[in-house]
Design a protein around this motif. Structure first.
Motif, PDB file in Angstrom:
ATOM      1  N   GLU A   8       9.673   1.778   3.390  1.00 59.45           N
ATOM      2  CA  GLU A   8       9.591   2.722   4.348  1.00 59.45           C
ATOM      3  C   GLU A   8       8.348   2.906   4.742  1.00 59.45           C
ATOM      4  O   GLU A   8       7.873   3.160   6.020  1.00 59.45           O
ATOM      5  CB  GLU A   8      10.386   3.886   3.792  1.00 59.45           C
ATOM      6  CG  GLU A   8      11.774   3.778   3.845  1.00 59.45           C
ATOM      7  CD  GLU A   8      12.605   4.727   3.350  1.00 59.45           C
ATOM      8  OE1 GLU A   8      11.932   5.726   2.620  1.00 59.45           O
ATOM      9  OE2 GLU A   8      13.863   4.883   3.386  1.00 59.45           O
ATOM     10  N   LYS A   9       7.201   2.944   3.833  1.00 59.89           N
ATOM     11  CA  LYS A   9       5.798   3.247   3.982  1.00 59.89           C
ATOM     12  C   LYS A   9       5.135   1.975   4.636  1.00 59.89           C
ATOM     13  O   LYS A   9       4.504   2.457   5.534  1.00 59.89           O
ATOM     14  CB  LYS A   9       5.048   3.659   2.499  1.00 59.89           C
ATOM     15  CG  LYS A   9       3.743   3.862   2.585  1.00 59.89           C
ATOM     16  CD  LYS A   9       3.043   3.990   1.149  1.00 59.89           C
ATOM     17  CE  LYS A   9       1.391   4.169   1.761  1.00 59.89           C
ATOM     18  NZ  LYS A   9       0.823   4.342   0.215  1.00 59.89           N
TER      19      LYS A   9
ATOM     20  N   TYR B  91       2.485  -0.239   9.100  1.00 57.20           N
ATOM     21  CA  TYR B  91       2.455  -1.422   9.646  1.00 57.20           C
ATOM     22  C   TYR B  91       3.577  -2.100  10.841  1.00 57.20           C
ATOM     23  O   TYR B  91       3.281  -2.830  11.446  1.00 57.20           O
ATOM     24  CB  TYR B  91       2.334  -2.630   8.775  1.00 57.20           C
ATOM     25  CG  TYR B  91       1.196  -2.372   7.925  1.00 57.20           C
ATOM     26  CD1 TYR B  91      -0.059  -2.281   8.309  1.00 57.20           C
ATOM     27  CD2 TYR B  91       1.494  -1.995   6.459  1.00 57.20           C
ATOM     28  CE1 TYR B  91      -1.176  -1.841   7.191  1.00 57.20           C
ATOM     29  CE2 TYR B  91       0.510  -1.497   5.515  1.00 57.20           C
ATOM     30  CZ  TYR B  91      -0.879  -1.704   5.805  1.00 57.20           C
ATOM     31  OH  TYR B  91      -1.759  -1.400   4.862  1.00 57.20           O
ATOM     32  N   GLY B  92       4.637  -1.344  10.955  1.00 58.87           N
ATOM     33  CA  GLY B  92       5.683  -1.536  11.841  1.00 58.87           C
ATOM     34  C   GLY B  92       6.623  -2.423  10.989  1.00 58.87           C
ATOM     35  O   GLY B  92       6.542  -3.202   9.876  1.00 58.87           O
TER      36      GLY B  92
END
Length: 131
Positions: free
Chosen positions: A122-123, A128-129
């Motif tokens: 998730e991070k 970064y997408g």
């Protein structure tokens, strides 16, 4: 680098370039050996590894180029090189084991906790997408 006004006046940051590379290899009982690096560097990957255990090996290289400014130009170049090399090698010997230990601990959390892996994905997606 930052220091006193006198140090800053030398503008060493404009006269200094450093490249730093760290390579990390992992060995486990299931994969006790690995090929040496393409550039011919060999790794000391010897000895038995108990089942379920592993080992991280790390190597760092620092290349520094700098212009010798006054008053340091009065010091013989070889003495400067030896002093700088000793300081940088000391830093690597101090910092590299800490880096590898943190990497080991982070991987241990990631490998054993699905919620840690999910949080990391998730991070990465936020920063970064999606890939």
């Amino acid at each position: 680098m930052y220091g006193s006004p006198a140090f800053d006046k030398l503008r060493l940051n404009d006269k200094f370039h450093m490249e730093f590379e760290t390579r990390v290899r992992a060995r486990t009982s299931g994969r006790p050996t690995f090929a040496d690096d393409e550039d011919g560097e060999t790794w000391s990957a010897n000895g038995e590894i108990e089942g379920g255990r592993g080992e991280l090996l790390a190597r760092s290289e620092i290349n520094v180029a700098c212009e010798v400014v006054a008053p340091f130009h009065l010091v013989p170049r070889r003495a400067l090189e030896k002093t700088c090399s000793a300081v940088l090698n000391g830093l690597i010997k101090l910092l590299l084991p800490t880096f590898v230990a943190q990497l080991r601990d982070d991987f241990g959390i990631w490998a054993t906790h699905p919620e840690a892996r999910k949080a990391r994905v998730e991070k990465a997606e936020r920063e970064y997408g999606k890939t």
